[in-house]
Design an enzyme around this catalytic site. Structure first.
Site, PDB file in Angstrom:
ATOM      1  N   LYS B  79     -16.899   4.683  55.270  1.00  0.00           N
ATOM      2  CA  LYS B  79     -17.744   6.046  55.533  1.00  0.00           C
ATOM      3  C   LYS B  79     -18.660   5.914  56.380  1.00  0.00           C
ATOM      4  CE  LYS B  79     -19.714   9.220  51.824  1.00  0.00           C
ATOM      5  NZ  LYS B  79     -19.947   9.145  50.415  1.00  0.00           N
ATOM      6  N   SER B 154     -18.056  13.154  48.343  1.00  0.00           N
ATOM      7  CA  SER B 154     -18.540  13.401  49.757  1.00  0.00           C
ATOM      8  C   SER B 154     -17.657  12.372  50.551  1.00  0.00           C
ATOM      9  CB  SER B 154     -19.806  13.292  50.111  1.00  0.00           C
ATOM     10  OG  SER B 154     -20.290  11.840  49.608  1.00  0.00           O
ATOM     11  N   SER B 178     -18.997  10.708  44.366  1.00  0.00           N
ATOM     12  CA  SER B 178     -18.365  10.896  45.748  1.00  0.00           C
ATOM     13  C   SER B 178     -17.399   9.979  46.053  1.00  0.00           C
ATOM     14  CB  SER B 178     -19.851  10.720  46.562  1.00  0.00           C
ATOM     15  OG  SER B 178     -20.364  11.954  46.617  1.00  0.00           O
TER      16      SER B 178
END
Lengths: 93, 488
Positions: B79, B154, B178
């Site tokens: 990420k 996310s 997330s």
């Protein structure tokens, strides 16, 4: 929420007049929602800042390798003489 | 069999046995990315040259007889809020455009040491604030199961990339759900470890008392393998826990016989889609068939969790994001003086959701409101945590849906922040309590994946994984998206 302008100043976030209005509306909605917490009597409840068992972390006070000055400055938009350069904040005397 | 269809563990095994080289594995994934990435849009940056040279290095070390471990040569993604030395790390924010960290996050360094091959950095909601990737400062990622729907967030790009077989596994971060919620939406396994289990050094801070690095994998065995590579105390993060790290991959077998599961009724009530409820009930029945005992229970403060989270997380974020001032890194805006440098840089650099949370958090911490909002939320956080700890006196695990709905259409919730926040209603309480939890696929509803959340006691990831593994072994549901959806 009444004081969007005051909070903007605290947060160092300049919003246009239209953005301010939308922010005021959205924050009011959210604050209305979170007001639900006032239903609970928490006078005797201690706060939880984090879930770790509180403790001190000690280590020997010795120099360890860290970032070099060059590496630390590498991403700076403006630098001079090995320092971060900022706009003038004081008038000349 | 196509290399990209193997799990990380299977691919790692073939690499160890010399049946395939790391260079072949990387090439197979780069080919797959070339086919599907234009539709899925999981990556913010790709690094094919870097990946190839890492693969060459792994192959050379193996050829020289070095014992490289189970993940060496396995392609993965991170990420884009995990720092990667000399590679852009943007947090999907315009304010960090051009930023190249001078250091690796500890998890980045540990995965490098394990010999994994970094293919690129994945998309996210800006600064990990969001549940759909629509708050990315660059573009939304699409759900590989249905390209008109969100992948969750996310950690959107990490979940979508694993589901679409663009990488063997990925890391994300989980502050209020997330990792788990996008795992549920994309039909993959997502684990948020206990707060403190994984070092946060080099994870760009959002809400420091909640942030935790997590894993996105094809199955539970991969989850155990990747977790084992990243867990453990780190001198660079004083909040990383000293608890011994069990050998997770060795503890998967053993089944659920004798385990007692609590099913909190608050998580299956109003607002949960019937298709989600049915699949979760069926998964719980499957765990009972395997020998676990399940019982309805109550976590009475659940209804206060979302409000608590949306005061504490923005408050911490407003403090953490004060560092973006256009002076030390990032993109400065045009200005006349210092104050307009701050004000303009932050207005131009931050997107609407990040601004909203900075404002909300600043307000909740400001003089006159601190007690009523922030301190109040911290006290309710105690009640929420106590609910869980009491339940764990009776139950070994708690089982809930990961999200009340399946993946929703792109654009459906972007206008109403509160609607978007509801996507995290099942994951946020667990974060406030700092507990470990996994989301694993538990069937389809209307052709879209449903996620089951299994929550454990602090530092008891092993039991969470054991139950998840038992369920996965006995399960019959599909784990990968139908190929026509991703266009391959």
């Amino acid at each position: 929420m009444e004081d969007v302008e005051h909070v903007m100043k605290l947060a160092r976030l300049d919003l246009s007049a239209a953005e301010r209005e939308e922010m005021r509306r959205q924050l009011s909605d959210i604050l209305e929602h979170v007001a639900k917490l006032q239903e609970l009597d928490t006078a005797e409840v201690p706060p939880t800042y984090h879930v770790l068992k509180t403790r001190e972390i000690w280590r020997e006070d010795e120099v360890r390798p860290g970032l070099s000055q060059e590496a630390a400055l590498a991403n700076a938009p403006r630098r001079r003489d090995g320092c971060f350069q900022v706009p003038r904040v004081a008038e000349e005397f | 069999m196509e290399l990209t269809r193997l799990t990380a563990r299977e691919l790692g095994g073939q690499l160890i046995r010399g049946e395939v080289s790391a260079q072949e594995a990387v090439q197979a994934y780069l080919d797959r990315i070339a086919v599907v990435e234009a539709r899925v849009q999981a990556f913010l940056q790709r690094d094919p040259e870097g990946a190839s040279s890492q693969a060459v290095a792994v192959d050379e070390r193996r050829a020289a007889g070095e014992d490289m471990g189970p993940l060496a040569g396995v392609p993965m993604a991170l990420k884009d809020n995990l720092c990667t030395r000399h590679l852009p790390t943007t947090c999907a924010s315009r304010i960090l455009e051009g930023f190249r960290p001078p250091y690796d996050a500890t998890v980045t360094a540990r995965l490098r040491a394990a010999g994994t091959v970094l293919l690129g950095k994945t998309n996210l909601d800006e600064f990990a604030m969001g549940s759909s990737s629509e708050n990315s400062g660059f573009f939304p990622t699409r759900n590989p199961w249905d390209l008109e729907r969100v992948p969750g967030g996310s950690s959107a790009g990490s979940a979508a990339a694993v589901a679409a077989r663009e990488v063997a596994f990925a890391l994300g971060s989980d502050t209020g759900g997330s990792v788990r919620q996008p795992a549920a939406f994309c039909g993959v396994v997502g684990m948020k470890p206990t707060y403190g289990r994984v070092s946060r050094y080099g994870l760009v801070a959002f809400a420091s008392s909640l942030d935790q690095v997590g894993t996105l994998t094809r199955d539970v065995a991969d989850c155990a393998l990747v977790l084992a590579a990243i867990c453990g105390v780190d001198p660079l993060d004083a909040t990383s826990a000293r608890e011994a790290v069990p050998d997770f991959p060795a503890l998967l077998e053993g089944g659920v016989r004798g385990l007692t599961l609590g099913v909190p009724r608050e998580y299956l009530g109003q607002g949960v889609e019937p298709g989600v409820r049915e699949n979760v009930r069926r998964a719980i029945a499957a765990l009972e068939d395997l020998g676990a005992r399940a019982e309805e229970c109550s976590l009475p403060h659940t209804e206060y969790a979302l409000s608590t989270y949306y005061l504490i997380a923005p408050a911490e974020a407003s403090s953490n994001l004060a560092r973006y001032d256009g002076i030390r890194y990032g993109r400065p805006a045009a200005h006349d003086d210092l104050l307009s440098l701050y004000g303009n840089t932050r207005r131009e650099g931050f997107g609407p959701e990040v601004r909203r949370r900075i404002m909300l958090g600043t307000y909740a911490l400001s003089a006159g409101y601190y007690d009523a909002y922030y301190l109040k939320a911290l006290r309710v956080r105690t009640l929420i945590r106590q609910d869980f700890l009491r339940a764990f006196e009776r139950y070994d695990l708690l089982v809930t849906p990961t999200s009340p709905t399946v993946a929703f259409p792109l654009g459906e919730r972007t206008r109403d922040p509160l609607q978007m926040y509801l996507a995290d209603v099942c994951t946020v309480p667990v974060s406030l309590a700092g507990l470990p939890a996994v989301s694993l696929p538990a069937g389809l509803s209307g052709g879209l994946p449903v996620g089951l959340q299994i929550i454990g006691r602090p530092f008891d990831e092993a039991t969470v994984l054991r139950a998840a593994y038992a369920l996965e072994q006995g399960a019959f549901w599909t784990r990968t998206p139908p190929p026509e959806e991703v266009g391959a």
